[in-house]
Design a protein around this motif. Structure first.
Motif, mmCIF file in Angstrom:
data_model
loop_
_atom_site.group_PDB
_atom_site.id
_atom_site.type_symbol
_atom_site.label_atom_id
_atom_site.label_comp_id
_atom_site.label_asym_id
_atom_site.label_seq_id
_atom_site.Cartn_x
_atom_site.Cartn_y
_atom_site.Cartn_z
ATOM 1 N N ASP A 124 0.861 -1.240 -0.251
ATOM 2 C CA ASP A 124 0.004 0.243 0.141
ATOM 3 C C ASP A 124 0.794 1.194 0.003
ATOM 4 O OD1 ASP A 124 -2.095 1.726 0.296
ATOM 5 O OD2 ASP A 124 -2.101 1.588 2.617
ATOM 6 N N ARG A 125 0.924 1.893 -1.008
ATOM 7 C CA ARG A 125 1.434 3.416 -1.310
ATOM 8 C C ARG A 125 2.940 3.264 -0.830
ATOM 9 N NH1 ARG A 125 -0.929 6.417 2.975
ATOM 10 N NH2 ARG A 125 -1.293 4.227 3.542
ATOM 11 N N PRO A 126 3.780 2.372 -1.407
ATOM 12 C CA PRO A 126 5.274 2.510 -1.036
ATOM 13 C C PRO A 126 5.848 3.775 -1.473
ATOM 14 C CG PRO A 126 4.681 0.786 -2.635
ATOM 15 C CD PRO A 126 3.495 1.053 -2.180
ATOM 16 N N LYS A 127 6.818 4.245 -0.689
ATOM 17 C CA LYS A 127 7.644 5.396 -1.447
ATOM 18 C C LYS A 127 8.803 4.995 -1.798
ATOM 19 C CE LYS A 127 7.781 7.171 2.624
ATOM 20 N NZ LYS A 127 8.152 8.448 3.610
ATOM 21 N N ALA A 153 2.155 5.850 -5.478
ATOM 22 C CA ALA A 153 3.377 4.880 -5.011
ATOM 23 C C ALA A 153 4.490 4.990 -6.065
ATOM 24 C CB ALA A 153 2.866 3.454 -4.895
ATOM 25 N N ASN A 225 2.208 1.353 3.857
ATOM 26 C CA ASN A 225 3.386 2.263 3.545
ATOM 27 C C ASN A 225 4.335 2.473 4.750
ATOM 28 O OD1 ASN A 225 3.891 5.480 4.493
ATOM 29 N ND2 ASN A 225 3.855 5.494 2.271
ATOM 30 N N GLU A 226 5.729 2.759 4.307
ATOM 31 C CA GLU A 226 6.830 2.632 5.124
ATOM 32 C C GLU A 226 6.716 3.712 6.242
ATOM 33 O OE1 GLU A 226 8.726 1.981 0.952
ATOM 34 O OE2 GLU A 226 6.850 3.063 1.883
ATOM 35 N N HIS A 228 3.441 5.675 7.064
ATOM 36 C CA HIS A 228 2.268 5.778 7.761
ATOM 37 C C HIS A 228 1.456 4.449 8.009
ATOM 38 C CE1 HIS A 228 2.743 10.085 7.617
ATOM 39 N NE2 HIS A 228 3.009 9.855 6.394
ATOM 40 N N SER A 231 -3.539 2.306 5.007
ATOM 41 C CA SER A 231 -4.394 3.358 4.665
ATOM 42 C C SER A 231 -5.636 2.881 5.511
ATOM 43 C CB SER A 231 -4.877 3.460 3.192
ATOM 44 O OG SER A 231 -5.542 2.483 2.818
#
Length: 274
Positions: A124-127, A153, A225-226, A228, A231
């Motif tokens: 989920d939404r990796p940066k 992402a 996500n790293e 947060h 989601s």
């Protein structure tokens, strides 16, 4: 033997390939990305990916592997001036023997095989591109059916992600979707076909240790996500949230590391069941 095109200047073709290194929009628009390394290029060819061009340094001796691959692949052959090859490698100190321009497959969830043993990882939404590549590598190692990257992402076709996957990107379907809604719609369709997928989130505040939850059935494993975590949409969609117990001074695990631990646990449980 296929005819080889020779390029010695930074012409339009070279500039297009160079843009694939850093410009996500141009990668998406052209539907291509750059791959280097013996194993990744070999696996891409073995797995039937569309290789559009193979680039090698002009007037330099090539290894047997490189010559054989150039002969086997149905791709345009290009001999580049050595300094241009070095620029495309993204590393000043070394020049690769071979670079492949590979077509991106469609972002279609139906590429992921379904069935009673399916295990799908959702990131989920990796940066960080490297984390995506690492998780794809772990998914391959522990028998996952596919990897889904959701939301705004990093790009799985970024050179850093491709390198970190060490070829696994070409063995495990990796699909990008804009949000969790598309994945949940796909899960609903899969459930109609039979496999009753459980959706399992991972979070340090989960209500049960990952080893204590049954991961042997069809499973969608969520990695947040790293910074947060998961989601709100994914937290609400999860059937259960599991945790990975840790000790020491570490406050948490890297996202890709946490996903790897959960994948290992799923593989361990499934091996015991055989």
């Amino acid at each position: 033997m296929a005819k080889t095109l020779t390029i010695t200047t930074r012409n339009a073709s070279f500039q297009q390939w160079q843009a694939l290194l850093t410009n996500r929009t141009k990668r998406q628009r052209s539907g291509e990305f750059l791959v280097q390394g013996v194993r990744p290029i070999t696996v891409a060819l073995e797995q039937g990916w569309e290789i559009r061009a193979l680039l090698h340094p002009d007037r330099q001796p090539l290894s047997r592997w490189c010559r054989d691959l150039l002969d086997r692949a149905d791709a345009r052959r290009v001999a580049l001036a050595p300094e241009l090859m070095r620029e495309l490698s993204g590393k000043e100190e070394e020049s690769p023997e071979l670079l492949a321009v590979v077509a991106q497959p469609d972002d279609d969830l139906t590429r992921i095989p379904v069935g009673p043993a399916m295990l799908v990882v959702v990131f989920d939404r990796p940066k960080t591109p490297g984390n995506i590549g690492t998780l794809i590598r772990s998914a391959d190692a522990f028998g996952a059916s596919g990897v889904v990257v959701t939301g705004h992402a990093a790009d799985p076709y970024d050179p850093k992600a491709v390198r970190a996957s060490t070829g696994s990107l070409f063995a495990v379907p990796a699909v990008r979707v804009p949000s969790h809604h598309a994945v949940l719609d796909w899960v609903a369709e899969v459930r109609k076909q039979g496999p009753q997928i459980q959706i399992i989130g991972t979070d340090e505040h989960g209500d049960v240790d990952v080893a204590e939850h049954d991961l042997t059935g069809p499973t969608l494993l969520l990695v947040g996500n790293e910074t947060h975590g998961l989601s709100k949409g994914w937290q609400e969609a999860a059937d259960r949230i599991v945790r990975i117990p840790i000790v020491g001074a570490a406050s948490s695990l890297n996202a890709a590391a946490a996903g790897t631990v959960a994948l290992y646990e799923a593989a361990r449980q499934r091996a015991k069941q055989r």
